[in-house]
Design a protein around this motif. Structure first.
Motif, mmCIF file in Angstrom:
data_model
loop_
_atom_site.group_PDB
_atom_site.id
_atom_site.type_symbol
_atom_site.label_atom_id
_atom_site.label_comp_id
_atom_site.label_asym_id
_atom_site.label_seq_id
_atom_site.Cartn_x
_atom_site.Cartn_y
_atom_site.Cartn_z
ATOM 1 N N ASP A 14 0.832 -1.157 -0.198
ATOM 2 C CA ASP A 14 -0.058 -0.018 0.085
ATOM 3 C C ASP A 14 0.900 1.456 -0.061
ATOM 4 N N LEU A 15 1.979 1.197 0.785
ATOM 5 C CA LEU A 15 2.765 2.491 0.904
ATOM 6 C C LEU A 15 3.700 2.508 -0.244
ATOM 7 N N ARG A 16 3.871 1.470 -0.801
ATOM 8 C CA ARG A 16 4.808 1.667 -2.187
ATOM 9 C C ARG A 16 4.021 2.086 -3.268
ATOM 10 N N ALA A 17 2.443 1.806 -3.345
ATOM 11 C CA ALA A 17 1.659 2.193 -4.367
ATOM 12 C C ALA A 17 1.358 3.885 -4.246
ATOM 13 N N VAL A 18 1.213 4.187 -2.895
ATOM 14 C CA VAL A 18 0.957 5.623 -2.624
ATOM 15 C C VAL A 18 2.137 6.504 -3.085
ATOM 16 N N THR A 19 3.338 5.850 -2.546
ATOM 17 C CA THR A 19 4.609 6.568 -2.948
ATOM 18 C C THR A 19 4.845 6.677 -4.504
ATOM 19 N N ALA A 20 4.455 5.829 -5.183
ATOM 20 C CA ALA A 20 4.621 5.628 -6.591
ATOM 21 C C ALA A 20 3.830 6.811 -7.479
ATOM 22 N N PHE A 21 2.557 6.696 -6.890
ATOM 23 C CA PHE A 21 1.679 7.751 -7.386
ATOM 24 C C PHE A 21 2.247 9.201 -7.228
ATOM 25 N N ALA A 22 2.662 9.140 -5.607
ATOM 26 C CA ALA A 22 3.209 10.728 -5.244
ATOM 27 C C ALA A 22 4.231 11.025 -6.128
#
Length: 184
Positions: A14-22
């Motif tokens: 989840d954190l990796r997906a949010v960070t990729a988006f950001a």
């Protein structure tokens, strides 16, 4: 009496997906900062560290340090647009530190980079608010295309309360992006 805040389940994915988006959101306005301060690599390094974490790297001191360095770069920028672009980079690296607390303020970790990027674009266009709205719409499309992150990002976003009030124009852009993404 202290207010109890419930926790939200967040996996490293989840954190990796949010960070990729950001990181994808911040990357598109990096040139605004670099046109202002071409010798200053701090925002670029923060985005690079965010991508490294998103692609499987560890969440540690280097990631935090690049986020803080990008914030310092924002404070040294010569223009408001460059400042917002550097803040987008800072938010990208900071996205990895989304806390599992059911608090509206945590939405800033998810959407801050997109909102700062939209604000940077507005300022480059002479503070044209329609540019920010168009950029928010573009951020949504970027989210769909970025390594399949959008469904995961929207899923994480929906676990949190809606974005909080305040925050000036960047706060307005966060709420606009929040409303649009939750509406899908």
């Amino acid at each position: 009496m202290a207010e109890e805040v419930s926790e939200i389940a967040l996996s490293k994915q989840d954190l990796r997906a949010v960070t990729a988006f950001a990181a994808a959101c911040a990357e598109v306005v990096l040139d605004i900062f670099e046109a202002d301060r071409p010798e200053d690599r701090r925002p670029r390094d923060a985005i690079g560290a965010a991508w490294e974490f998103a692609r499987g790297g560890e969440r540690g001191k280097a990631l935090r340090d690049t986020a803080w360095a990008a914030l310092k770069a924002a404070k040294s920028a010569d223009s408001a647009a460059a400042c917002e672009a550097a803040r987008a980079a800072m938010a990208a690296a900071g996205a990895a530190y989304l806390h599992p607390l059911a608090k509206a303020t945590q939405v800033k970790h998810i959407l801050g980079a997109g909102a700062h990027a939209a604000r940077a674009a507005e300022l480059v266009a002479g503070d044209d608010r329609s540019v920010g709205v168009e950029r928010v719409e573009r951020v949504e499309r970027v989210g769909q295309a970025v390594r399949g992150a959008s469904p995961a990002v929207i899923d994480v976003l929906k676990r949190f309360p809606a974005a909080p009030a305040g925050g000036g124009r960047t706060g307005e852009l966060i709420r606009l992006l929040d409303d649009d993404l939750r509406g899908r």
